[in-house]
Design an enzyme around this catalytic site. Structure first.
Site, PDB file in Angstrom:
ATOM      1  N   TYR B 213      -6.554 -28.742  25.258  1.00  0.00           N
ATOM      2  CA  TYR B 213      -7.935 -29.303  25.479  1.00  0.00           C
ATOM      3  C   TYR B 213      -8.064 -30.877  24.882  1.00  0.00           C
ATOM      4  CZ  TYR B 213     -10.349 -25.643  27.657  1.00  0.00           C
ATOM      5  OH  TYR B 213     -10.659 -24.571  28.374  1.00  0.00           O
ATOM      6  N   GLU B 301       0.359  -1.098  20.578  1.00  0.00           N
ATOM      7  CA  GLU B 301       0.350  -2.164  21.485  1.00  0.00           C
ATOM      8  C   GLU B 301      -1.386  -2.740  21.440  1.00  0.00           C
ATOM      9  OE1 GLU B 301       0.547  -0.552  25.471  1.00  0.00           O
ATOM     10  OE2 GLU B 301      -0.256  -2.505  26.461  1.00  0.00           O
ATOM     11  N   ASP B 353       1.022   2.189  25.350  1.00  0.00           N
ATOM     12  CA  ASP B 353       0.698   3.023  26.584  1.00  0.00           C
ATOM     13  C   ASP B 353       1.795   3.482  27.423  1.00  0.00           C
ATOM     14  OD1 ASP B 353      -1.829   3.325  26.180  1.00  0.00           O
ATOM     15  OD2 ASP B 353      -2.552   1.490  27.310  1.00  0.00           O
TER      16      ASP B 353
END
Lengths: 487, 487
Positions: B213, B301, B353
Site C-alpha cells: 500500500y 491447521e 482437516d
C-alpha cells in the site's frame, strides 16, 4: 465551533515534503517533520534539497514507556462526562451506563423488554429440564410438542434512555411439532435443548460451530443451529455464555495491562492475547508496572489494523488499549469491551476502514445486533465514538485512484439501511458523504503517505479532535447524491 | 507390527452407546464410557436402558493440573530419538536437527545452497546502500539499472541429509531496467530496496501488506510486492525479519508455559497469545509453576481447532503446547515452531482437516515452501509427525454423508503434486487413500459422535499410536483410483 479543521495545522500535504518529480515517490521519513506532543524536538536528518521544514516545526519522539521505569505506575484515566457528537446516538443527552442504573430501573427494563440474564450452570440445567418436562405434559395433554418463543427479531426498539436497540417483551412465536411448517424448527429446538443440557452436565463449553456438527443432518448449515441457540436463550431468558455456548473465533487485546485470572495467573497483554470467553475467569484488569496512565480504549475493525498499530508500538506511545474482534465481533468480544469500559471507565474510540462494513461493525459494538437482541442491554457500549475513517478523511489525503473500489449495490443498500436508523448527525453526514463519494478503501491505502504516518500522525490527530469534541451539530440532510460536504 | 488397529480397543462405535432409534440421536455423554488414562474410575451417571458398559470399562477424569499445586514444577520431556514413520521424509535415517549441525557442515550447506542469514539492522542497511550505490556505478558505466538475483524458485532440491527443500546456489536471474520486459520488475525492486532501507533507518518493522500500500500504483497487488521482498532477501542474502519485514497476520500459541521477554515481561500462554514476530524478543520458554511435564507440541491447521482444544483444556489434560498459524503459516509462525522445538526438544505432531489443503500446510511446516526457499534451511521442522486426520481415520468413524464434500479438480491436482514429492510411505499411502476416497471434510464432523469425543478420546489415541511408532512400512503404490486401503 465549526467542525471543519482546514487550518494549516491539519492538512497532511503540508506535513510532508512529498516530492513526486522523481520516478518513484521520495519523501522524507515521517519522523523528520511530525506534528504532535513528544519529549524530543524534531530531528532534521537530511534536508536533501535545503528546504526548511514548514512553519510550526514539530516535536516528536519515540519512547517505550513500558517496563522501563519501575517507579512509574500508571492507572486508568476515566472519561470526563462531556457530550461528544461522534457517538452513534442522536441528541446531546448522555446515557447513564447500564451498569450504573438503579436496581428498580433495571427491573423496569427487564419488564418492558426481553433481556436475557446470567445464571449458574446448575440453574440453567434446571430451567432446561423444566422445559423438557413441560413439553412432555403438553404431549400428554394432546397439544403435542410445542414451544412459545419470545419474539426477539423484527421486534426491536431503540431505547432513548440507554441508547441501545432492545427487543420488546410480550410477543411470542410458536414452534409446534404438529404444524408441518414448524416441525423441523421444533425438532432442532428440542435437539439443541438436550445437547446444551448435557454440555452443562459435563461441565464444558461448546462453540456454535460444534453445535452444528454434532448433527449436520438435522441442521444443514450454521444459520439453523445459531437460530436454535438464540431461540433457547429467548425461551429460557438465559444468556448464551451461561448456557455454555461460545464462539469458535476470538478477539485479540493489546496493551500495557495484564488480566488477573481467578486461577491465580496473570496474563500480560503487551504482545496481544486472545480474549478469554468467560469473563468470570478475570478477577481484575491492571496497568503494568512501569507503564504510564492509560487514557482510552481503541476498538479496531481488523486483525491487520491491530498488528500494524502493535508494530508501531502505538499502544505505548499513545497510552491506550487496542481491541479487535477480527471483523464482526462475537458476543464475547462485545462483552469484553463492556467489561473493560465498566472496570476502567476509559473512553472508547472506534476505528474502521472507510467502507459500509466497517461502519456496521462499529454500530454493532455501540447498540447491538438483531440476532442477539436478547443480550444487547447487557453488552452494548453506546458511548463508543467513531473516530474514522470517513470518506472526507480520505478525500483530504488525495490518494491515488488505485487505492479505491466502487461501492457495490449491496454496499449502498447497507449504507441506506444504516442511515434510516436513529443516528447522530455526524454519523448521518458521514454516511451521506460515503454514498455520494461512491468509493471505499482499506486503511492501508494511507501507507502511501509514509508507512508510519497513520500511526504517528493521522490517527493521534483524529483522536485528539474527537476527544476535544468541538464539532458543531449541523441540520440533518436526506441521502441524495449530493456533492461531498466537508466533515 | 501391522499398522491397522482394528482390534476392539480402538473401534469408536463400541466406545459409545450410540442409539439412533429415537428421532434425534441420543447418546450418553462421552464421560460415561471413555477409554484413556486418568486418575478417576469411570462414572456411570445414568445407565438409562440398563445396558452395562462394554467390556474393558475405562477410567477417565478431568483435572486441571495447571496452577493447582505450586509444589509441582514440570519441565519439557525431549523426544526420544526413535524413527517414527509418520514423518514426511522417506527412509528411516533420522535427520540431525539443523541447529545441531557442526559449523563447517553449515558452511558447506551455505556454499551449495542459497540460504539467507540473520543480520543486524545496521549491517542490513549497509548492504542495501551498497546495492543502490552499485547500481549507480552500472548506470554510469552505461549498463543501466540492473540486478542479478539468485534464482530461488524453480531451482529447488530436496536434501536427503537435513530432509528439507533447498534452493540450489549458483544460478541468477537478471532484472534490467533497459530490458522492456523487465523494466517494471526492476523498478519495483529498486523502489522496495529504498523503502526497506528507510524502514530500517526509522527502527521500525513493516508488514508485507503495508509494503504493497505504500505504492499501489507501482505494485498493483500483493503478489508483486511479495516478489520484490523475496527478491531482495535473495539479492542481499539476508532473512526477511532482519530486513524489518513481517507478516500482517500472526499465529497463536496455547499452553501452560510462559515466554520470558527480553524487556523483563513474562507472557503466560494459558489462554492463547499471539506469537511475537521477533524471536530475539524472547529470552526463554518456561513451564508454568504448578504445571506437570510438557510432553509434546501439537501444531493444528485452524484457529477454530486451537480454540476447541483450548475449550476442552486439552493442553492441560494432555501436557502439551498447541500452536496454529491460522491456516497457511507465516515465516514467523514456522520460525517460532523451530524455536520451540530447538529450545524444548519436544516431539512435534501435526493435526489437520482430512483435506488436501491441510496436508499441504503440514508439509510446509516440515520441509518449507518455494516462495521463501532462501529461508527453509533456517525454519523447517522435518521431524513433524502427521497424526491425522486421514481419510481412513474418517472412514472408520462411519459419519453421515452430509459431513463430506467431493474433491474438486484443484484438490486432486494438489494431492497428485504432493504425491510426486519424496514422501514417506505413510504420507504417500494416505494421499492415495484420499484420492480414491474422493471426499474431504472438516474435523468438526467428528462432533456428531459427541462434542468432546475428539478431544478426550480420538486425538489422544491417535497421538499415542504415532508416539509408539509401531506402523509397518508397506510397499509404494501408484495413485490410481484404487479401493481405499486400510491405514
Amino acid at each position: 465551533m465549526d467542525d471543519s479543521t482546514d487550518d494549516d495545522s491539519y492538512h497532511p500535504r503540508k506535513h510532508y515534503a512529498y516530492d513526486r518529480q522523481v520516478s518513484s515517490s521520495r519523501w522524507r521519513t515521517s519522523r523528520e517533520y511530525i506534528r504532535g506532543p513528544g519529549p524530543e524536538t524534531h530531528t532534521t536528518e537530511s534536508a536533501q534539497d535545503g528546504q526548511d521544514p514548514p512553519a510550526g516545526v514539530y516535536s516528536y519522539g519515540y519512547f517505550s514507556g513500558s517496563g522501563n521505569d519501575p517507579q512509574v505506575q500508571g492507572h486508568f484515566v476515566p472519561e470526563i462526562q462531556k457530550y461528544n457528537p461522534y457517538v452513534i446516538f442522536k441528541g446531546e443527552q448522555l446515557p447513564v451506563p447500564i451498569w450504573e442504573l438503579p436496581e428498580e430501573k433495571v427491573q423496569d427494563f427487564h419488564d418492558r423488554y426481553f433481556i436475557a440474564k446470567d445464571k449458574s450452570r446448575v440453574e440453567a440445567r434446571k430451567t432446561l429440564n423444566r422445559l423438557l418436562e413441560g413439553n412432555i405434559n403438553t404431549i400428554e395433554r394432546g397439544h403435542g410438542y410445542k414451544f412459545n418463543i419470545p419474539k426477539y427479531t423484527d421486534n426491536m426498539e431503540f431505547n432513548e434512555e440507554v441508547k441501545v436497540s432492545l427487543a420488546k417483551a410480550g410477543k411470542t412465536i410458536s414452534r409446534s411439532f404438529c404444524n408441518a411448517n414448524q416441525r423441523e424448527v421444533a425438532s432442532r429446538t428440542g435437539y439443541t435443548i438436550d445437547l446444551i443440557e448435557r454440555t452443562l452436565g459435563a461441565g464444558l463449553n461448546i462453540s456454535k460451530r460444534t453445535v452444528l456438527y454434532t448433527n449436520k443432518d438435522l441442521f444443514g448449515d450454521q444459520s439453523k443451529s445459531d437460530q436454535a441457540i438464540n431461540d433457547i436463550c429467548a425461551l429460557t431468558n438465559i444468556r448464551r455464555g451461561s448456557l455454555g455456548i461460545i464462539a469458535a473465533e476470538k478477539g485479540i487485546v493489546v496493551g500495557n495491562i495484564f488480566l488477573e485470572l481467578t486461577n491465580g495467573k496473570s496474563i500480560s497483554c503487551s504482545i496481544g492475547v486472545q480474549i478469554p470467553h468467560r469473563l468470570d475467569q478475570i478477577k481484575d484488569v491492571c496497568v503494568e508496572i512501569g507503564s504510564r496512565n492509560i487514557e482510552y480504549i481503541l476498538v479496531v475493525e481488523k486483525h491487520t489494523m491491530l498488528n500494524y498499530l502493535l508494530e508501531m508500538d502505538y499502544h505505548t506511545n499513545n497510552n491506550c488499549i487496542i481491541l479487535t474482534g477480527c471483523g464482526m465481533p462475537t458476543l464475547q468480544t462485545r462483552d469484553f469491551l463492556r467489561f473493560l469500559k465498566q472496570r476502567t471507565g476509559l473512553p472508547v474510540f472506534g476505528l474502521c476502514d472507510p467502507d459500509p462494513e466497517g461502519i456496521s461493525i462499529l454500530a454493532t459494538y455501540a447498540r447491538g445486533s438483531c440476532n442477539s437482541a436478547y443480550d444487547n442491554f447487557n453488552i452494548s457500549v453506546p458511548s463508543i465514538c467513531w473516530v474514522g475513517l470517513s470518506s472526507s478523511d480520505m478525500i483530504k489525503l488525495n490518494l491515488s485512484e488505485t487505492n479505491y473500489s466502487r461501492l457495490s449495490r449491496e454496499d449502498k443498500t447497507m449504507l441506506k439501511n444504516l442511515w434510516q436508523d436513529d443516528l447522530s448527525d455526524v454519523w448521518k453526514r458521514r454516511i451521506e458523504e460515503m454514498i455520494s463519494f461512491d468509493k471505499k478503501a482499506s486503511f492501508e491505502a494511507i501507507h502511501s503517505l509514509g508507512f508510519d504516518y497513520f500511526a504517528t500522525n493521522l490517527l493521534p490527530d483524529m483522536i485528539n479532535k474527537v476527544r476535544e469534541g468541538y464539532v458543531q451539530v449541523q441540520e440533518k440532510k436526506e441521502p441524495q447524491d449530493t456533492e461531498a460536504s466537508e466533515d
